[in-house]
Write a protein that holds these residues in place. Structure first.
Motif, PDB file in Angstrom:
ATOM      1  N   VAL A  16       0.850  -1.174   0.000  1.00  0.00           N
ATOM      2  CA  VAL A  16       0.000   0.000   0.000  1.00  0.00           C
ATOM      3  C   VAL A  16       0.893   1.233   0.000  1.00  0.00           C
ATOM      4  CG1 VAL A  16      -1.746   1.299   1.245  1.00  0.00           C
ATOM      5  CG2 VAL A  16      -1.836  -1.197   1.237  1.00  0.00           C
ATOM      6  N   LEU A  17       0.699   2.105  -0.979  1.00  0.00           N
ATOM      7  CA  LEU A  17       1.513   3.312  -1.080  1.00  0.00           C
ATOM      8  C   LEU A  17       1.249   4.235   0.093  1.00  0.00           C
ATOM      9  CD1 LEU A  17       0.997   4.073  -4.878  1.00  0.00           C
ATOM     10  CD2 LEU A  17       2.973   2.972  -3.811  1.00  0.00           C
ATOM     11  N   LEU A  28      -6.424   5.298 -12.323  1.00  0.00           N
ATOM     12  CA  LEU A  28      -5.762   5.154 -11.022  1.00  0.00           C
ATOM     13  C   LEU A  28      -5.809   6.463 -10.239  1.00  0.00           C
ATOM     14  CD1 LEU A  28      -2.591   3.007 -11.842  1.00  0.00           C
ATOM     15  CD2 LEU A  28      -4.353   2.430 -10.157  1.00  0.00           C
ATOM     16  N   GLN A  29      -5.567   7.566 -10.943  1.00  0.00           N
ATOM     17  CA  GLN A  29      -5.610   8.861 -10.265  1.00  0.00           C
ATOM     18  C   GLN A  29      -7.008   9.148  -9.720  1.00  0.00           C
ATOM     19  OE1 GLN A  29      -2.731  11.153  -9.860  1.00  0.00           O
ATOM     20  NE2 GLN A  29      -4.240  11.481  -8.242  1.00  0.00           N
ATOM     21  N   THR A  84      -7.209  -3.621 -10.802  1.00  0.00           N
ATOM     22  CA  THR A  84      -6.258  -4.641 -10.360  1.00  0.00           C
ATOM     23  C   THR A  84      -5.078  -4.001  -9.649  1.00  0.00           C
ATOM     24  OG1 THR A  84      -6.880  -6.057 -12.229  1.00  0.00           O
ATOM     25  CG2 THR A  84      -4.796  -6.546 -11.125  1.00  0.00           C
ATOM     26  N   MET A  85      -4.564  -2.922 -10.200  1.00  0.00           N
ATOM     27  CA  MET A  85      -3.431  -2.238  -9.587  1.00  0.00           C
ATOM     28  C   MET A  85      -3.826  -1.548  -8.286  1.00  0.00           C
ATOM     29  SD  MET A  85      -1.575  -0.673 -13.008  1.00  0.00           S
ATOM     30  CE  MET A  85      -0.272   0.149 -12.089  1.00  0.00           C
ATOM     31  N   SER A  86      -5.022  -0.972  -8.258  1.00  0.00           N
ATOM     32  CA  SER A  86      -5.452  -0.235  -7.068  1.00  0.00           C
ATOM     33  C   SER A  86      -5.608  -1.144  -5.854  1.00  0.00           C
ATOM     34  CB  SER A  86      -6.760   0.505  -7.338  1.00  0.00           C
ATOM     35  OG  SER A  86      -7.834  -0.400  -7.495  1.00  0.00           O
ATOM     36  N   VAL A 118      -3.696  -3.406  -4.998  1.00  0.00           N
ATOM     37  CA  VAL A 118      -2.370  -3.609  -4.424  1.00  0.00           C
ATOM     38  C   VAL A 118      -1.770  -2.297  -3.928  1.00  0.00           C
ATOM     39  CG1 VAL A 118      -0.014  -4.408  -4.878  1.00  0.00           C
ATOM     40  CG2 VAL A 118      -1.955  -5.604  -5.899  1.00  0.00           C
ATOM     41  N   LEU A 119      -1.958  -1.236  -4.711  1.00  0.00           N
ATOM     42  CA  LEU A 119      -1.252   0.009  -4.442  1.00  0.00           C
ATOM     43  C   LEU A 119      -1.994   0.979  -3.547  1.00  0.00           C
ATOM     44  CD1 LEU A 119       0.139   0.781  -8.015  1.00  0.00           C
ATOM     45  CD2 LEU A 119       1.282  -0.404  -6.138  1.00  0.00           C
ATOM     46  N   LEU A 120      -3.330   0.991  -3.621  1.00  0.00           N
ATOM     47  CA  LEU A 120      -4.105   2.013  -2.936  1.00  0.00           C
ATOM     48  C   LEU A 120      -4.862   1.435  -1.754  1.00  0.00           C
ATOM     49  CD1 LEU A 120      -5.559   3.902  -6.021  1.00  0.00           C
ATOM     50  CD2 LEU A 120      -3.530   4.472  -4.689  1.00  0.00           C
ATOM     51  N   GLU A 121      -4.768   2.129  -0.664  1.00  0.00           N
ATOM     52  CA  GLU A 121      -5.473   1.714   0.537  1.00  0.00           C
ATOM     53  C   GLU A 121      -6.947   2.015   0.362  1.00  0.00           C
ATOM     54  OE1 GLU A 121      -4.808   1.980   5.349  1.00  0.00           O
ATOM     55  OE2 GLU A 121      -3.820   3.384   4.012  1.00  0.00           O
ATOM     56  N   GLU A 122      -7.803   1.031   0.623  1.00  0.00           N
ATOM     57  CA  GLU A 122      -9.240   1.224   0.454  1.00  0.00           C
ATOM     58  C   GLU A 122      -9.811   2.066   1.575  1.00  0.00           C
ATOM     59  OE1 GLU A 122     -11.012  -2.577   0.150  1.00  0.00           O
ATOM     60  OE2 GLU A 122      -9.992  -3.115  -1.722  1.00  0.00           O
ATOM     61  N   GLU A 123     -10.918   2.715   1.263  1.00  0.00           N
ATOM     62  CA  GLU A 123     -11.564   3.564   2.267  1.00  0.00           C
ATOM     63  C   GLU A 123     -12.189   2.722   3.361  1.00  0.00           C
ATOM     64  OE1 GLU A 123     -14.260   6.361   0.586  1.00  0.00           O
ATOM     65  OE2 GLU A 123     -12.972   6.821  -1.090  1.00  0.00           O
TER      66      GLU A 123
END
Length: 248
Positions: free
Chosen positions: A26-27, A52-53, A239-241, A243-248
């Motif tokens: 998670v970024l 993604l943005q 798919t990328m989110s 892995v990379l983005l923390e969910e709300e």
């Protein structure tokens, strides 16, 4: 009894942390991510990078900036097919100028492979060129203290394109207009394997976008077998989110 409960909770926490580390990264807040790749990444600035943005912006706690560093036709192998209009761009001809730009990225995502075999036959020489290019890229990122997220190349959706009316040229002069019929199975899959198996200290994590695109291939592609459509780009971004983005 309280001590036993605390120990149990501590062990559960360790398991959760361990599982999270195994499944992705998670970024952190305020991370700048440069997405580098060919035209699939560039996406006319309306592709998976932009999705993604949007996903990051929905979650105000992320504060992640995604930069689109994609370039049409680019490779990491330095190859060009005969019917291509001029030499294909070579990543390493522009990498230094990219890294001089501001803001400097903390993380770079890497998605190459589609053009790297110039749509022709497989060979060990080709696969070694791809390995060498990937290793060179990782070495450069390590030297600049930039973490790398490796993204598998997407599939070449020839069968789906034919369903949508694409005509195939019956000639051995392979190129982007006339791909080798087994290019996906014999070339792209080997590039995917290299991306998933290569080891290097610059690698932060890896994300397989190839599998979910294949699972949704009839919806993700149209007459163009190379570039995913809007739905396909959303599949990549989602798919990328995960892995990379923390969910709300």
């Amino acid at each position: 009894m309280k001590i036993v409960v605390k120990i149990a909770l501590f062990c559960i926490t360790l398991i959760i942390i361990s599982c999270k580390n195994q499944t992705g990264y998670v970024l952190e807040d305020n991370t700048i991510v440069a997405c580098i790749g060919d035209s699939i990444t560039y996406g006319s600035k309306q592709g998976y990078v932009e999705y993604l943005q949007k996903y990051a912006d929905k979650n105000k706690s992320n504060k992640i900036t995604f930069l689109n560093w994609g370039k049409n036709s680019e490779t990491i192998t330095g190859l060009t097919e005969n019917d291509h209009p001029g030499p294909r761009p070579f990543l390493f001809d522009r990498i230094d100028s990219l890294l001089k730009q501001t803001p400097k990225p903390d993380v770079v995502t890497f998605c190459y492979g589609m053009n790297c075999g110039i749509y022709g036959l497989p060979s060990e020489e080709l696969f070694q060129r791809f390995r060498n290019g990937l290793t060179q890229f990782l070495d450069i990122m390590k030297g600049h203290e930039i973490d790398v997220v490796l993204i598998t190349p997407p599939p070449l959706a020839l069968k789906t394109a034919i369903k949508h009316g694409r005509e195939m040229i019956s000639t051995g002069n392979y190129g982007y207009k006339n791909p080798y019929e087994n290019y996906n199975d014999e070339v792209i899959k080997e590039f995917k394997k290299i991306v998933l198996e290569i080891e290097h200290p610059a690698i932060l994590t890896r994300i397989d976008i190839n599998t979910p695109l294949i699972q949704n291939i009839d919806k993700a592609y149209g007459k163009d077998p190379i570039h995913p459509n809007s739905f396909g780009n959303m599949v990549i971004a989602e798919t990328m989110s995960k892995v990379l983005l923390e969910e709300e």
